[in-house]
Design an enzyme around this catalytic site. Structure first.
Site, short mmCIF file in Angstrom:
data_model
loop_
_atom_site.label_atom_id
_atom_site.label_comp_id
_atom_site.label_asym_id
_atom_site.label_seq_id
_atom_site.Cartn_x
_atom_site.Cartn_y
_atom_site.Cartn_z
N TYR A 1 -2.01 -1.38 10.46
CA TYR A 1 -2.00 -1.47 8.99
C TYR A 1 -0.68 -0.93 8.44
O TYR A 1 -0.04 -1.56 7.59
CB TYR A 1 -3.19 -0.69 8.45
CG TYR A 1 -3.44 -0.84 6.97
CD1 TYR A 1 -4.16 -1.93 6.47
CD2 TYR A 1 -2.99 0.12 6.06
CE1 TYR A 1 -4.42 -2.06 5.11
CE2 TYR A 1 -3.24 -0.01 4.70
CZ TYR A 1 -3.96 -1.09 4.23
OH TYR A 1 -4.21 -1.21 2.88
N SER B 1 0.87 -1.19 0.00
CA SER B 1 0.00 0.00 0.00
C SER B 1 0.90 1.23 0.00
O SER B 1 2.09 1.14 0.35
CB SER B 1 -0.84 -0.02 1.29
OG SER B 1 -1.45 1.24 1.51
P1 NAD Z 1 -11.50 -6.10 0.03
O1 NAD Z 1 -12.08 -6.00 1.40
O2 NAD Z 1 -12.36 -5.78 -1.15
O3 NAD Z 1 -10.87 -7.54 -0.19
C1 NAD Z 1 -10.15 -8.20 0.81
C2 NAD Z 1 -10.01 -9.65 0.46
O4 NAD Z 1 -9.29 -10.31 1.51
C3 NAD Z 1 -11.37 -10.38 0.37
O5 NAD Z 1 -11.34 -11.34 -0.66
C4 NAD Z 1 -11.48 -11.06 1.73
O6 NAD Z 1 -12.33 -12.20 1.74
C5 NAD Z 1 -10.03 -11.44 1.96
N1 NAD Z 1 -9.73 -11.72 3.36
C6 NAD Z 1 -9.89 -10.92 4.46
N2 NAD Z 1 -9.53 -11.59 5.56
C7 NAD Z 1 -9.13 -12.82 5.16
C8 NAD Z 1 -8.65 -13.96 5.85
N3 NAD Z 1 -8.49 -13.99 7.17
N4 NAD Z 1 -8.34 -15.06 5.11
C9 NAD Z 1 -8.51 -15.07 3.76
N5 NAD Z 1 -8.95 -14.02 3.08
C10 NAD Z 1 -9.26 -12.91 3.76
O7 NAD Z 1 -10.22 -5.14 0.07
P2 NAD Z 1 -9.29 -4.53 -1.08
O8 NAD Z 1 -9.43 -3.08 -1.00
O9 NAD Z 1 -9.48 -5.22 -2.38
O10 NAD Z 1 -7.86 -4.88 -0.48
C11 NAD Z 1 -7.03 -5.90 -0.99
C12 NAD Z 1 -5.60 -5.63 -0.58
O11 NAD Z 1 -5.18 -4.40 -1.15
C13 NAD Z 1 -5.40 -5.49 0.93
O12 NAD Z 1 -4.20 -6.10 1.30
C14 NAD Z 1 -5.33 -3.99 1.13
O13 NAD Z 1 -4.59 -3.65 2.26
C15 NAD Z 1 -4.62 -3.58 -0.14
N6 NAD Z 1 -4.82 -2.16 -0.48
C16 NAD Z 1 -6.08 -1.66 -0.68
C17 NAD Z 1 -6.22 -0.32 -1.00
C18 NAD Z 1 -7.57 0.30 -1.25
O14 NAD Z 1 -7.66 1.53 -1.29
N7 NAD Z 1 -8.62 -0.48 -1.43
C19 NAD Z 1 -5.10 0.51 -1.10
C20 NAD Z 1 -3.85 -0.04 -0.88
C21 NAD Z 1 -3.72 -1.38 -0.58
#
Ligand code: NAD
Length: 260
Positions: free
Chosen positions: A155, A142
């Site tokens: 985080y 991130s």
């Molecule tokens: P999201 O909530 O849409 O997806 C998260 C995914 O992780 C889901 O498929 C969920 O089922 C899975 N998950 C959560 N806990 C779990 C567990 N214990 N075991 C297995 N699977 C699990 O979120 P997102 O925004 O798509 O985020 C995905 C990644 O991208 C994360 O690591 C997040 O930190 C990173 N990220 C997101 C953003 C953003 O702005 N959305 C920015 C930077 C980084």
């Protein structure tokens, strides 16, 4: 060149992971889907991807906070799909609180799912990659792997840790046809961020559009969310042979956030 390889994407039932999973499926990879969600919806999506792309799609419900489930998922990918060629660590959760009020169980969960799970998947997948002398590890960190924001101690610590893990693994495998890189997105509109918009709107007593512009995207100079398709394109590039020399990098895709 990715056709026939196997890509495992953790946290691929939603958001960024789901996008990357579809991108690798579109490139002809067999895929292993992981994450939580509605069982029927997951099965429908699994069958759809399989039929649309003529590939093998496995699903693992492994909980990324449990090392033994992660090991079982890696073994399943080996026995049913010949091992993991491309590993994308994407599962993640968020929790927001002042550090002195941060609930210890939330701290442990964020560190386990956002950081330690990547250690266990990499540890499990690397021996087969070394045997094949080819592999790609892509860690979804991130912008918070490069800079901090208040109230996100677990985080930010996990994501900085993921960037450190990426660099260390990259040095260890550099001569073996394997690369390990981190993608550092700014804000992407996914369910993870939708929850924050709702929470912030309540906390600041603002409407959601104002929260998006003045709170969520305050540090993102483009004032636009990063598109999932932009992250997909970067992940596909990192998996390609053209990216063989990109190793140990933390690639920001954040509209200029971390340029400040
Ligand atoms: P999201 O909530 O849409 O997806 C998260 C995914 O992780 C889901 O498929 C969920 O089922 C899975 N998950 C959560 N806990 C779990 C567990 N214990 N075991 C297995 N699977 C699990 O979120 P997102 O925004 O798509 O985020 C995905 C990644 O991208 C994360 O690591 C997040 O930190 C990173 N990220 C997101 C953003 C953003 O702005 N959305 C920015 C930077 C980084």
């Amino acid at each position: 060149m990715l056709k026939g390889k196997t890509a495992l994407v953790t946290g691929s039932t939603s958001g960024i992971g789901q996008g990357i999973l579809s991108a690798f499926a579109g490139a002809g990879c067999h895929i292993v889907m992981n994450g939580f969600g509605d069982e029927k919806e997951i099965e429908t999506n699994r069958m759809r991807l399989q039929e649309e792309h003529g590939i093998r799609v496995l699903y693992s419900s492994a909980d990324m906070s449990k090392p033994e489930s992660i090991e079982a998922m890696v073994r399943q990918a080996e026995t049913e799909s010949g091992g993991i060629d491309i590993l994308v660590n994407c599962a993640g959760i968020q929790f927001v609180s002042p550090v002195d009020e941060f609930p210890p169980d939330k701290w442990e969960a964020v560190i386990a799912i956002n950081l330690s799970s990547a250690f266990y998947t990499i540890r499990g997948a690397l021996p087969k990659m070394k045997e094949k002398k080819w592999g790609r590890i892509i860690n979804i960190a991130s912008a918070h792997g490069l800079v901090a924001s208040p109230f996100k101690s677990a985080y930010v610590a996990a994501k900085h840790g993921m960037v450190g893990l990426t660099k260390t693994v990259a040095l260890e495998i550099a001569e073996q046809g394997i690369t390990c890189n981190a993608i550092c997105p700014g804000f992407v509109k996914t369910p993870l961020v939708d929850n924050q918009i709702a929470d912030q709107a309540r906390a600041h007593k603002m409407d959601e559009q104002t929260v998006i512009r003045d709170v969520i995207l305050a540090s993102q100079p483009t004032k636009k969310f990063v598109g999932i398709e932009e992250i997909n394109a970067l992940a596909l590039l990192l998996a390609s042979d053209q990216a063989a020399s990109i190793n140990g990098s933390a690639l920001a895709i954040d509209g200029g956030w971390t340029a400040r």
